[in-house]
Design an enzyme around this catalytic site. Structure first.
Site, mmCIF file in Angstrom:
data_model
loop_
_atom_site.group_PDB
_atom_site.id
_atom_site.type_symbol
_atom_site.label_atom_id
_atom_site.label_comp_id
_atom_site.label_asym_id
_atom_site.label_seq_id
_atom_site.Cartn_x
_atom_site.Cartn_y
_atom_site.Cartn_z
ATOM 1 C CD GLU A 78 -20.981 24.018 -11.844
ATOM 2 O OE1 GLU A 78 -21.736 23.966 -13.098
ATOM 3 O OE2 GLU A 78 -20.926 23.911 -10.741
ATOM 4 C CB SER B 212 -21.835 17.190 -5.371
ATOM 5 O OG SER B 212 -21.377 17.460 -4.202
ATOM 6 C CG HIS C 33 -21.310 23.084 -7.163
ATOM 7 N ND1 HIS C 33 -21.430 22.441 -8.805
ATOM 8 C CD2 HIS C 33 -21.133 21.845 -6.876
ATOM 9 C CE1 HIS C 33 -20.260 21.323 -7.775
ATOM 10 N NE2 HIS C 33 -20.250 20.868 -7.235
#
Ligand SMILES: NC(=O)c1ccc[n+]([C@@H]2O[C@H](COP(=O)([O-])OP(=O)(O)OC[C@H]3O[C@@H](n4cnc5c(N)ncnc54)[C@H](O)[C@@H]3O)[C@@H](O)[C@H]2O)c1
Length: 302
Positions: free
Chosen positions: A145, A112, A133
């Site tokens: 992402e 994260s 992500h």
């Protein structure tokens, strides 16, 4: 896109959902976890999600739980790691994984917030390593992402972007490995001001959330802030910034108000009180509302 062999390392909340998405897209997926109970329940959890969403339940047959890391990753074209958010653990795992995989196998971490650079810096072939992500739940939130480090090749980024797009995700290329990537930087810029408004007694926590949900939150899923700036005019946006930015919270540290909540044990749902008080029923109701909203939003063209 040609079907790939995908290995998912970590079968928790994120790992099982990521495996589900790739299996549903037709890829063969192996999944590894060091905890037997996680592996033993992975099929059950994926099947329950597929049923709930009305997706093809046969996809679960393409997910193979494997209790040995080497066996799980050896033939993989692409490995994605989703174990606990612990830097030494992730570094150690990737060093091990690298001993088993081909030199061109792409290695991704679903961290994260840990910089991808820190996780991957010890690898022999850092050029095939990157971050992906995902957002929870992985099978309902479209964004992934894709984070490039200073070593990642354009080919590894290109493969990963295409792999996720073909699996129905919305990949976003993050060209520099900055803390929080894109999504969490944006999200927490807003959260900082949200906390500050309560701290300075402009309104209470419930009102902050109401203002967001009943106003620009309604539009955000279809109208991004920069589209909005263009729509109203960059000149108007500039004028607003000149007035408002000097007054917006820009402290480079967490709010003392938030620090105090945590120090007082007001941890949110898990203690029954955070910014607000929460009964078990209210918690269940909010969770179910979010899930329902995310399911409905699957039809949105974002
Ligand atoms: N939960 C979220 O909303 C969310 C969102 C985006 C990214 N992430 C990130 O994804 C990663 C996984 O998060 P999660 O919420 O799925 O956690 P989780 O606790 O649900 O799952 C972690 C899994 O890792 C396994 N594990 C622990 N040590 C291991 C090892 N040595 N080898 C293999 N497996 C091991 C655990 O048994 C567990 O099944 C974290 O890095 C987290 O920060 C989480």
């Amino acid at each position: 896109m040609a079907k790939a062999l995908i290995a998912v390392v970590g079968a928790g909340l994120m790992g099982h959902g990521i495996a589900q998405v790739f299996a549903l897209a037709g890829h063969e997926v192996t999944i590894y976890d060091s905890v037997k109970a996680s592996l033993d329940t992975v099929h059950k959890r994926i099947l329950a999600n597929l049923k709930d969403l009305g997706d093809d339940e046969r996809a679960v047959e393409r997910v193979t739980p494997v209790a040995d890391l080497g066996e799980a990753v050896r033939a993989a074209d692409y490995v994605v790691e989703a174990v606990l958010e612990d830097l030494p653990l992730k570094q150690k795992l990737f060093a091990e994984i690298e001993q088993f995989v081909r030199p061109d196998t792409i290695l991704a971490s679903n961290t994260s917030v840990i910089p991808i650079t820190r996780i991957m810096e010890g690898l022999k072939r850092r050029e095939r390593a990157l971050g992906t992500h995902w957002w929870n739940p992985p099978y309902l939130v479209p964004l992934v992402e894709v984070i490039e480090t200073q070593w990642t090749t354009p080919q590894a980024i290109d493969f990963t972007m295409k792999l996720h797009a073909a699996a129905g995700k919305q990949p976003a290329h993050v060209k520099k490995d900055v803390p929080g990537f894109i999504g969490n930087r944006l999200q927490h810029a807003l959260w900082r001001e949200a906390v500050s408004l309560v701290e300075h007694d402009i309104c209470d926590a419930e009102t902050v959330d109401k203002v967001i949900k009943a106003a620009f939150g309604r539009r955000l899923a279809v109208l991004g802030p920069l589209e909005n700036a263009d729509m109203v005019g960059t000149d108007l946006t500039l004028a607003i910034h000149k007035t408002v930015l000097p007054d917006i919270d820009s402290r480079p540290a967490p709010s003392p108000y938030l620090e105090k909540l945590v120090a007082d044990g007001k941890l949110g749902f898990k203690s029954g009180e955070g910014f607000r008080k929460w009964t078990a029923e209210q918690q269940a109701e909010l969770r179910s509302k979010v899930l329902k909203h995310l399911k409905n939003a699957r039809t949105l063209d974002v």
